[in-house]
Design an enzyme around this catalytic site. Structure first.
Site, PDB file in Angstrom:
ATOM      1  CG  ASP A  20      -1.974   1.051   1.190  1.00 39.12           C
ATOM      2  OD1 ASP A  20      -1.816   1.999   0.402  1.00 39.12           O
ATOM      3  OD2 ASP A  20      -2.970   0.916   1.929  1.00 39.12           O
TER       4      ASP A  20
ATOM      5  CG  ASP B  52      -0.100  -2.280   8.904  1.00 40.39           C
ATOM      6  OD1 ASP B  52       0.408  -1.373   9.572  1.00 40.39           O
ATOM      7  OD2 ASP B  52      -1.065  -2.134   8.133  1.00 40.39           O
TER       8      ASP B  52
ATOM      9  CG  ASP C 135       1.593  -4.259   4.069  1.00 37.90           C
ATOM     10  OD1 ASP C 135       1.169  -4.141   5.234  1.00 37.90           O
ATOM     11  OD2 ASP C 135       1.553  -3.345   3.222  1.00 37.90           O
TER      12      ASP C 135
ATOM     13  CG  ASP D  58      -3.320  -5.106   3.030  1.00 33.44           C
ATOM     14  OD1 ASP D  58      -2.782  -4.129   3.574  1.00 33.44           O
ATOM     15  OD2 ASP D  58      -2.928  -5.587   1.954  1.00 33.44           O
TER      16      ASP D  58
ATOM     17  CG  ASP E 279      -0.368  -6.217  -0.313  1.00 31.54           C
ATOM     18  OD1 ASP E 279      -1.088  -6.692  -1.211  1.00 31.54           O
ATOM     19  OD2 ASP E 279      -0.561  -5.107   0.215  1.00 31.54           O
TER      20      ASP E 279
ATOM     21  CB  SER F  46       0.550 -38.307 -27.053  1.00 34.14           C
ATOM     22  OG  SER F  46      -0.600 -37.518 -27.295  1.00 34.14           O
TER      23      SER F  46
ATOM     24  CG  ASP G 182      -0.264 -35.866 -24.402  1.00 33.35           C
ATOM     25  OD1 ASP G 182       0.908 -36.138 -24.691  1.00 33.35           O
ATOM     26  OD2 ASP G 182      -1.227 -36.068 -25.170  1.00 33.35           O
TER      27      ASP G 182
END
Length: 832
Positions: free
Chosen positions: A33, A39, A89, A91, A97, A368, A654
């Site tokens: 932010d 924080d 961080d 929020d 974050d 395959s 595959d």
């Protein structure tokens, strides 16, 4: 470092350590932010010690947070222990974050000495994280552990928790005992203490957990109210109230001790007494650790050798019998290509039979669409000894029939029923399974009960080549196949992840494993479900599609991929002899890039399979082992916390996404393959798979001939290319057959010209967008099918002498090698 031979597992001396991590502080943190100060809190993840993450408290509104918090971890000395420290961080109202992650090798910490590390997170802003680490040996924990040099199997113990019946006295309200052991196979159990006697839960008063003795594991127990016998609901006052939980550190209990009584506090009335006891588990493993071949394959090879020796003597006109090491190993390699590959491989195998070479083949590897051929052929235990024209007719019948019935109402009901049954059998049903059922409808006329392990009957006497089916293990989301893929091979005997040297019995695929032991046996899947897995052309994500279209990963690397940087820079010293993984800083992209990454890498129609490596650890020296062969661009291989042993599930897809070939199983050192007859069913780039394989093998140090092509050779494709390395006996000769229409236009058989009336039969379009053999076409006209059969068999017969020359050379090399082994060495040679 312990470098092992590619034989089997062995025992190593091991101890336990205690790691103390003190998260001190950070400075100059810039949060997600831009308006407010960050924080911050720190998460600590050391999955080889604890199953869950630990975290510090949040320091609010401060770019220079000081935590000074201490955390303890119990570690295993022979395991690669990587500590991830991530800064977030916090929020309110939105997701936190993720700012940085530091990936740190604990093997870097000296014993009995405190180390302070200052991790540089952003030089421009002088952002740093300071952490103190201390590592000590836990006394009297010396033991022997099982390892193959790449994987380590820890010591497993069981925890038995029993509620004595005399203590199951009535509570005033319906109550249950909730138990959990994080990092265990079971994770949690619940025992209902008061209900009707008819209740299923009431009959169980014992819970068992399987977990690693080396983890710092705890048992959490609590008594919770039950409001409905059908829907267990926790009351608000107990659900998140840690004061009502009893935590028992299990590493303090010895398996030699008798039962221990533990009291669980009750909200009302007397506490509940439970008895707990640790028991040792048998050492025998159900996962085979080793890079050698399994015993059943070795027995097969002994039987197959006799038939191959006779066939080679006949086709090469040899005067003497070939014996032992003189007998070369010949393999067929087939690429993918949908129904085109399925039809063409049938034709090529018939062509090999017609020119007397099929009995010279020891292995058939497919990927395959070509897997659909081999998986069908091996339902007949003697298919290669019978005339293959019948097998061709069977393929033709299904390739030319109308397939509208595949999506009829009755078939849709059948698919729904089978998917429900698969889920009941323990499989995580997905679109891949639905695709397998659709293939069953197109390739068979009825439900096919055949299983991969049933193909062992076709190998009992060495009467057929050994089939190998190839897939790759990828990450289901968040990580591109560009960054991560691992070879996974299937045979009638075993399923294994090659780079880890870990294999399980084919009968046990779909079952649940933990720490190398079979925990829950589920029925083996029917072959149609494996056909859907091996040939799932729909499991691409958007990044895969971009790569296959452009052959460039610039967009992914530049815009979407997480940024990874080595931050050792000489400041973080290698302090111990343990193999060192560089300290890395991972900087996740922002929210928008994260959303875009999710869209690009998600595989919405992929399936998951139970991970048979779950609970195993990576050896401390895993990356130095020559058998551990990662892809050069798989950055995750240096991050053991993100590799397959720590994943709950496999995501097998595959194998044709990046190298549309099945070479890797044939290049295993233990298989000693001398000649590979390579059939490429790609329309537009028929040389790409062999070039990519050459590049891959060169990077990994695997023996493979150099593939060097001029621009003219790239434009005008030949019927057969011969690639070899005459100076390297460990390098197989590769005869590569692209799907091309060259001399077939003028010759209906080798040396036999077409008449003017027959010229139209040579007009087979195997190039361009308007070819009738395009990838998603599953229905051919009879004329197109017949032309494809004649073309492929002609190309093979027209180059028979090239194959015979390669076989003669292989025999000569084998004989020369055998003679050199028999010649007594001089003292000087022995010294050398």
């Amino acid at each position: 470092m312990n470098t092992i031979s590619p034989s089997t597992f062995y025992k190593e001396e091991a101890s336990n350590y205690e790691l103390t991590v003190r998260v001190i502080k950070a400075q100059n943190i810039h949060g997600g932010d831009v308006v407010t100060k960050p924080d911050c809190y720190v998460c600590l993840w050391l999955p080889t010690s604890l199953a869950d993450k630990k975290r510090t408290k949040t320091i609010w509104n401060n770019p220079n947070p000081v935590w000074d918090e201490i955390f303890h971890f119990r570690l295993h000395s022979q395991v690669k222990n990587i500590l991830d420290l991530s800064i977030h961080d916090e929020d309110v109202g939105t997701s936190d974050d993720h700012l940085f992650t530091v990936s740190y090798d604990v093997g870097n910490v000296p014993l009995n000495e405190k180390v302070v590390e200052n991790f540089s997170l952003d030089k421009e802003f002088q952002t740093e994280l300071q952490v103190e680490l201390n590592l000590v040996v836990i006394p009297e924990t010396q033991k022997k552990v099982t390892t193959n040099g790449v994987l380590v199997c820890p010591e497993m113990v069981t925890l038995q928790v029993e509620v004595p019946k005399k203590r199951k006295e009535p509570f005033k309200k319906k109550t249950e005992l909730a138990l959990s052991v994080q990092g265990s196979f079971e994770d949690s159990h619940r025992i209902l203490l008061q209900s009707d006697s008819s209740s299923e839960l009431d009959s169980h008063d014992t819970a068992v957990f399987h977990f690693s003795r080396d983890l710092g594991t705890e048992m959490t127990a609590s008594l919770c109210r039950v409001y409905s016998p059908f829907d267990v609901t926790f009351s608000n006052d107990t659900e998140n109230d840690s004061s009502n939980q009893t935590i028992v550190p299990l590493n303090l209990i010895s398996p030699m001790e008798n039962e221990i009584s533990v009291q669980i506090p009750a909200m009302e009335g007397k506490p509940l007494d439970v008895q707990i006891k640790l028991n040792e588990c048998p050492e025998e493993l159900d996962v085979r650790l080793g890079f050698d071949l399994c015993d059943k394959e070795k027995i097969f090879l002994q039987k197959r050798q006799r038939l191959v020796a006779d066939a080679l003597k006949k086709v090469l006109g040899l005067e003497e019998d070939l014996v032992g090491e003189e007998i070369p190993v010949v393999a067929v390699m087939a690429t993918g290509g949908g129904a085109r590959a399925m039809a063409s491989l049938s034709s090529h195998l018939c062509g090999l039979q017609n020119i007397g070479l099929l009995d010279c083949v020891t292995y058939i590897a497919s990927a395959s669409g070509s897997t659909w051929t081999t998986s069908k052929l091996y339902e007949d235990p003697n298919w290669s000894q019978n005339n293959m024209s019948e097998a061709i007719n069977n393929v033709k019948k299904h390739m030319t029939k109308n397939k509208l019935n595949t999506f009829s109402m009755s078939r849709l009901k059948y698919y729904r029923k089978e998917l429900k049954q698969a889920a009941k059998d323990g499989q995580k049903s997905s679109f891949t399974d639905l695709w397998g059922l659709i293939l069953e409808s197109m390739l068979y006329n009825k439900k096919n009960e055949f299983k991969l392990s049933d193909q062992q009957a076709a190998l009992d006497n060495g009467q057929n080549p050994l089939p190998i089916y190839l897939a790759i293990n990828v990450k289901q989301d968040k990580i591109s196949t560009l960054d991560f893929k691992e070879w996974c091979e299937f045979t009638p005997y075993e399923v294994g992840l090659l780079k880890y040297g870990a294999f399980i019995r084919t009968e046990d695929f779909w079952s649940e494993f933990y720490m190398g032991r079979l925990m829950k046996k589920h029925p083996e899947p029917r072959i149609c479900f494996l056909q859907g897995l091996w040939g799932n052309v729909f499991s691409l994500n958007l990044v895969d599609t971009w790569y296959l279209t452009t052959q460039t990963d610039t967009f992914w690397d530049t815009w979407i991929k997480d940024k990874i940087k080595d931050i050792d820079e000489g400041s973080i010293r290698v302090r111990r002899e343990s193999a060192h993984t560089k300290t890395s800083l991972i900087t996740p992209d922002g929210t928008l890039s994260g959303i875009l990454k999710g869209v690009l890498t998600n595989r919405p129609i992929d399936g998951e399979q139970h991970n048979f490596l779950r609970g195993l650890y990576l050896h401390k020296d895993y990356y130095q082992q020559p058998q551990f062969t990662p892809w050069k661009d798989s950055n995750l291989d240096i991050f053991p916390n993100l590799l397959t042993p720590l994943a709950d599930n496999l995501c097998l897809v595959d194998a044709g996404y990046f190298i549309n070939a099945s070479f890797p199983p044939l290049l295993r050192q233990a298989r000693k393959v001398d000649v590979i007859i390579s059939f490429d069913y790609t329309l537009d780039t028929p040389l790409q798979s062999v070039e990519q394989t050459c590049q891959y093998c060169t990077t990994q140090g695997i023996g493979f001939p150099k593939v060097s092509l001029s621009e003219e050779e790239r434009k005008t494709h030949k019927e057969c290319y011969v690639f070899n390395d005459k100076d390297n006996d460990n390098c197989p000769t590769v005869l590569h057959f692209p799907l091309v229409n060259d001399t077939f236009q003028k010759f209906k058989e080798p040396g036999v010209l077409r008449s003017p009336e027959e010229m139209s039969d040579g007009d087979v379009d195997v190039t361009g967008a308007f070819s009738p053999y395009f990838l998603t076409n599953f229905t051919y006209s009879e004329r197109d099918f017949d032309r494809l059969m004649k073309l492929t068999q002609y190309n093979l017969a027209n180059n028979r002498e090239l194959i015979l020359d390669a076989l003669r050379t292989a025999v000569q090399r084998r004989k020369a090698r055998s003679r050199s082994c028999d010649v007594p060495q001089t003292q000087e040679q022995k010294k050398t």
